[in-house]
Design a protein around this motif. Structure first.
Motif, PDB file in Angstrom:
ATOM      1  N   ALA A   1      12.128  -6.160  53.327  1.00 44.35           N
ATOM      2  CA  ALA A   1      12.661  -6.544  52.029  1.00 44.35           C
ATOM      3  C   ALA A   1      13.013  -5.321  51.197  1.00 44.35           C
ATOM      4  N   LYS A   2      12.163  -4.297  51.281  1.00 41.60           N
ATOM      5  CA  LYS A   2      12.434  -3.083  50.497  1.00 41.60           C
ATOM      6  C   LYS A   2      13.805  -2.531  50.851  1.00 41.60           C
ATOM      7  N   ALA A   3      14.041  -2.442  52.151  1.00 40.76           N
ATOM      8  CA  ALA A   3      15.313  -1.877  52.605  1.00 40.76           C
ATOM      9  C   ALA A   3      16.474  -2.694  52.050  1.00 40.76           C
ATOM     10  N   ILE A   4      16.286  -4.006  52.018  1.00 39.73           N
ATOM     11  CA  ILE A   4      17.386  -4.856  51.544  1.00 39.73           C
ATOM     12  C   ILE A   4      17.554  -4.727  50.035  1.00 39.73           C
ATOM     13  N   PHE A   5      16.425  -4.768  49.305  1.00 44.47           N
ATOM     14  CA  PHE A   5      16.519  -4.720  47.843  1.00 44.47           C
ATOM     15  C   PHE A   5      17.040  -3.385  47.321  1.00 44.47           C
ATOM     16  N   GLN A   6      16.720  -2.301  48.065  1.00 42.46           N
ATOM     17  CA  GLN A   6      17.215  -0.996  47.623  1.00 42.46           C
ATOM     18  C   GLN A   6      18.730  -1.007  47.539  1.00 42.46           C
ATOM     19  N   ASP A   7      19.291  -1.781  48.396  1.00 39.99           N
ATOM     20  CA  ASP A   7      20.741  -1.788  48.441  1.00 39.99           C
ATOM     21  C   ASP A   7      21.287  -3.172  48.085  1.00 39.99           C
ATOM     22  N   ARG A   8      20.720  -3.729  47.035  1.00 42.68           N
ATOM     23  CA  ARG A   8      21.076  -5.103  46.688  1.00 42.68           C
ATOM     24  C   ARG A   8      22.551  -5.245  46.322  1.00 42.68           C
ATOM     25  N   ASP A   9      23.076  -4.272  45.649  1.00 45.06           N
ATOM     26  CA  ASP A   9      24.477  -4.368  45.258  1.00 45.06           C
ATOM     27  C   ASP A   9      25.369  -4.462  46.480  1.00 45.06           C
ATOM     28  N   ARG A  10      24.977  -3.647  47.493  1.00 45.34           N
ATOM     29  CA  ARG A  10      25.789  -3.679  48.707  1.00 45.34           C
ATOM     30  C   ARG A  10      25.711  -5.062  49.362  1.00 45.34           C
ATOM     31  N   ALA A  11      24.487  -5.609  49.384  1.00 40.28           N
ATOM     32  CA  ALA A  11      24.300  -6.919  49.997  1.00 40.28           C
ATOM     33  C   ALA A  11      25.170  -7.959  49.292  1.00 40.28           C
ATOM     34  N   ASP A  12      25.170  -7.923  47.950  1.00 39.60           N
ATOM     35  CA  ASP A  12      25.976  -8.882  47.192  1.00 39.60           C
ATOM     36  C   ASP A  12      27.457  -8.672  47.465  1.00 39.60           C
ATOM     37  N   ALA A  13      27.837  -7.381  47.515  1.00 39.42           N
ATOM     38  CA  ALA A  13      29.256  -7.091  47.673  1.00 39.42           C
ATOM     39  C   ALA A  13      29.778  -7.580  49.021  1.00 39.42           C
ATOM     40  N   ASP A  14      28.900  -7.608  50.043  1.00 41.87           N
ATOM     41  CA  ASP A  14      29.312  -8.057  51.367  1.00 41.87           C
ATOM     42  C   ASP A  14      29.508  -9.570  51.438  1.00 41.87           C
ATOM     43  N   ARG A  15      28.985 -10.248  50.467  1.00 45.64           N
ATOM     44  CA  ARG A  15      29.040 -11.713  50.499  1.00 45.64           C
ATOM     45  C   ARG A  15      30.107 -12.213  49.559  1.00 45.64           C
ATOM     46  N   ASP A  16      30.554 -13.429  49.811  1.00 46.49           N
ATOM     47  CA  ASP A  16      31.413 -14.067  48.818  1.00 46.49           C
ATOM     48  C   ASP A  16      30.553 -14.353  47.601  1.00 46.49           C
ATOM     49  N   ALA A  17      31.201 -14.495  46.433  1.00 44.86           N
ATOM     50  CA  ALA A  17      30.464 -14.621  45.174  1.00 44.86           C
ATOM     51  C   ALA A  17      29.581 -15.867  45.161  1.00 44.86           C
ATOM     52  N   SER A  18      30.040 -16.926  45.794  1.00 45.48           N
ATOM     53  CA  SER A  18      29.252 -18.155  45.788  1.00 45.48           C
ATOM     54  C   SER A  18      27.942 -17.966  46.559  1.00 45.48           C
ATOM     55  N   THR A  19      28.042 -17.455  47.790  1.00 48.70           N
ATOM     56  CA  THR A  19      26.828 -17.307  48.599  1.00 48.70           C
ATOM     57  C   THR A  19      25.888 -16.297  47.956  1.00 48.70           C
ATOM     58  N   ALA A  20      26.448 -15.195  47.425  1.00 44.24           N
ATOM     59  CA  ALA A  20      25.592 -14.192  46.768  1.00 44.24           C
ATOM     60  C   ALA A  20      24.891 -14.816  45.567  1.00 44.24           C
ATOM     61  N   GLY A  21      25.648 -15.626  44.799  1.00 45.69           N
ATOM     62  CA  GLY A  21      25.060 -16.287  43.623  1.00 45.69           C
ATOM     63  C   GLY A  21      23.955 -17.242  44.030  1.00 45.69           C
ATOM     64  N   LEU A  22      24.177 -17.969  45.087  1.00 43.65           N
ATOM     65  CA  LEU A  22      23.155 -18.930  45.539  1.00 43.65           C
ATOM     66  C   LEU A  22      21.906 -18.209  46.049  1.00 43.65           C
ATOM     67  N   ILE A  23      22.103 -17.068  46.700  1.00 44.29           N
ATOM     68  CA  ILE A  23      20.943 -16.302  47.177  1.00 44.29           C
ATOM     69  C   ILE A  23      20.111 -15.842  45.968  1.00 44.29           C
ATOM     70  N   ARG A  24      20.815 -15.326  44.943  1.00 40.39           N
ATOM     71  CA  ARG A  24      20.081 -14.881  43.732  1.00 40.39           C
ATOM     72  C   ARG A  24      19.373 -16.061  43.075  1.00 40.39           C
ATOM     73  N   ALA A  25      20.103 -17.185  42.996  1.00 38.79           N
ATOM     74  CA  ALA A  25      19.527 -18.373  42.349  1.00 38.79           C
ATOM     75  C   ALA A  25      18.275 -18.821  43.081  1.00 38.79           C
TER      76      ALA A  25
END
Ligand code: F6P
Length: 580
Positions: free
Chosen positions: A544-568
């Motif tokens: 999780a640390k590795a993923i959260f460190q680069d959260r912006d990148r993770a969001d940017a790789d996703r479409d806005a809907s899926t990224a939004g749902l993951i955050r939600a």
């Protein structure tokens, strides 16, 4: 046309040629323009022998296809189409073990799993046949050992419950058959867990005793996420209660990936093979049928195989116009292409067949839900229908409204067993009445004139009558097949399942698609894996640390809907567990 005398399959015969360019297709189009407004009531009025002409019997199944919007000429053209598209050659190729699943370079030899030594239909070498016989023997030995009490749990307890863990073709077929043959069950109770939703496993295990439970993990690949996650949780349940040495005694595997099953902790003796030339949705006949053998015994399972084999023989030997799978396939194509039907309802008037439509969904939609032909060129026409259904009579009070009065034309297969296998004959009489009544009502409907007269004679005034008539008119002319089984026994059930397998095969052969691969499912599996990687609430874990460190990148790789749902989800799941 019979299939048995067909020449070897010549792929180039179909080549890139589109179905729509064929002579027969053009003739069918012209014929359709002439007959599309034909009414079933008129067809019956003009043909006193219509039922006799358009019905046939094979392997304990009567098929009445007279309530379809077809004439003898329609059927003649459709049979010619099957011939022109090389259905006989393609069927022969399947039974010869040719690599008809071209994208995976595999044969589709499920008929070999139910072939008989005395009456062989598949042209394969003896070693393949010996493998199949060896698998059946292994199933027999194990199921017999569990059923007789010779196979005991780690602490010496007899086995009372089997939990089958598998999904898709590694679950739908055996589950459907276990439910259909439940009245014959005299072995351990068999439960099925497929969903990755933890409730599925927990609600099953809640009632069971680890010491008296055996898990059957069925997965051809032994990598399917749902199955492996459930299997690992089940293994923890056994280990927590009986210790890790108990695993080999409480787990068996049905798989094509032996090494993976050994790594999981299954004993070599507890591994049952799935041959590589069997696709998931056709694997019921292989050791994937083990839960059936455990529940009802191997002799009953062999009757199921015998019924399927009888249907194989019928498929290969009956002439086209007496060939049940070919007739069902062609009628389906007629509606899909010429009447624009996108869906096909299967309504079994038999509570024991409550999972039959679910099995057919995978069989049909995973097989023919394709947009390119075998050679990779795009099809310019619809392919597989959306298959759906629920048992009758429940369906009548749910979706039949649309079948009778809705705008789409939905062809229906009614399935019913003639014999009553229980003591409540009056229920059975009414069940049959409902089944026959629905196909009649779909065909005849209720016209304006009749309705008006009825309403007026029941005392409604003229205004009320005129207001009601359009709502109550049922146009009719809605097509259906009725499949009446002599009785729902193992033999006839085997024949029924094989009937639909061949129907799907014939349609795929006519469309020129590969009915034996399923690449479309792979993308969803891949994306699920990558989304799961991001769904960690425990930010202290290394992953999780590795993923959260680069959260912006993770969001940017996703479409806005899926990224939004993951955050939600993270916010809400965090709140639900009381995170600040
Ligand atoms: O969902 C795709 C699929 O590959 C099906 O064809 C198959 O029946 C199912 O997954 C299960 O696969 P396995 O037996 O490898 O776990």
């Amino acid at each position: 046309m019979t299939l048995s005398g067909a020449d070897a399959f010549d792929v180039s015969r179909l080549g890139m040629r589109s179905l729509l360019d064929s002579e027969i297709w053009r003739a069918l189009g012209e014929h359709h323009a002439l007959v599309r407004s034909l009414d079933l009531r008129t067809l019956f009025a003009n043909e006193s022998d219509r039922f006799d002409r358009h019905s046939l019997e094979a392997c304990g199944i009567l098929l009445d296809y007279s309530k379809n919007r077809v004439t003898c000429e329609t059927m003649g053209l459709l049979f010619a189409l099957a011939d022109e598209r090389g259905v006989p050659e393609q069927a022969r190729a399947m039974f010869q073990g040719s690599a008809i699943n071209r994208s995976e370079g595999q044969a589709a030899l499920h008929p070999l799993l139910r072939d008989s030594r005395e009456d062989p239909l598949c042209e394969v070498d003896v070693s393949m046949r010996a493998c199949v016989e060896g698998s059946l023997q292994a199933m027999e030995d194990f199921s017999q050992a569990v059923r007789s009490g010779a196979w005991r749990g780690y602490r010496g307890d007899p086995i009372e419950d089997i939990v089958h863990i598998g999904i898709g073709g590694s679950e739908l077929g055996p589950k459907m058959v276990c439910r259909a043959l439940a009245p014959l069950a005299d072995g351990p109770r068999v439960h099925f867990v497929s969903n990755i939703d933890g409730w599925a496993l927990l609600s099953t295990l809640g009632h069971l005793s680890p010491a008296r439970t055996v898990f059957v993990v069925a997965s051809k690949t032994f990598t399917t996420q749902e199955t492996m996650v459930n299997a690992h949780s089940a293994r923890r349940w056994i280990e927590d209660s009986l210790g890790s040495e108990a695993v080999a005694r409480h787990f068996v595997a049905i798989t094509g990936a032996r090494r993976k099953a050994l790594e999981f902790g299954v004993d070599p003796q507890g591994i049952f093979d799935i041959p590589e030339w069997v696709g998931g949705r056709f694997s019921l006949w292989s050791s994937v049928g083990l839960p059936v053998a455990l529940a009802v015994g191997m002799p009953v399972f062999r009757k199921l195989l015998a019924g399927a084999h009888a249907m194989d023989r019928h498929f290969l030997s009956a002439p086209g116009d007496r060939n049940m799978p070919i007739i069902l396939a062609l009628i389906g194509i007629w509606y899909i292409h010429f009447f624009g039907s996108q869906t096909h309802a299967v309504v079994a008037y038999d509570e024991r067949l409550d999972r039959f439509a679910a099995h057919l969904q995978q069989l049909d939609m995973e097989s023919n839900g394709k947009r390119v032909r075998q050679d990779g060129t795009r099809v310019e026409h619809p392919t597989g229908p959306i298959v759906w259904g629920e048992p009758g009579t429940g369906g009548q009070h749910a979706f039949f409204q649309l079948l009778h009065q809705g705008t789409p034309l939905v062809p229906v297969d009614f399935i019913v067993a003639a014999a009553c296998d229980h003591s409540l004959f009056e229920h059975h009489r009414l069940l049959i009445a409902n089944c026959l009544a629905q196909s009649q009502a779909l065909m005849t409907g209720r016209c304006e004139k009749e309705l008006r007269a009825d309403l007026l004679s029941s005392g409604a005034d003229l205004d009320r009558t005129e207001a009601l008539v359009p709502h109550r008119v049922t146009e009719g002319n809605r097509p259906s097949n009725t499949l009446m089984l002599e009785r729902l026994d193992p033999f006839t059930l085997g024949a029924l399942i094989a009937l639909y397998e061949h129907k799907v095969f014939v349609q795929g052969a006519i469309w020129g698609v590969n009915s034996f691969d399923q690449w479309g499912v792979e993308l969803g599996k891949k994306v699920a894996g990558s989304v799961a990687n991001e769904l960690h609430l425990d930010v202290s874990s290394e992953k999780a640390k590795a993923i959260f460190q680069d959260r912006d990148r993770a969001d940017a790789d996703r479409d806005a809907s899926t990224a939004g749902l993951i955050r939600a989800w993270k916010e809400r799941a965090g709140r639900a567990r009381g995170d600040p």
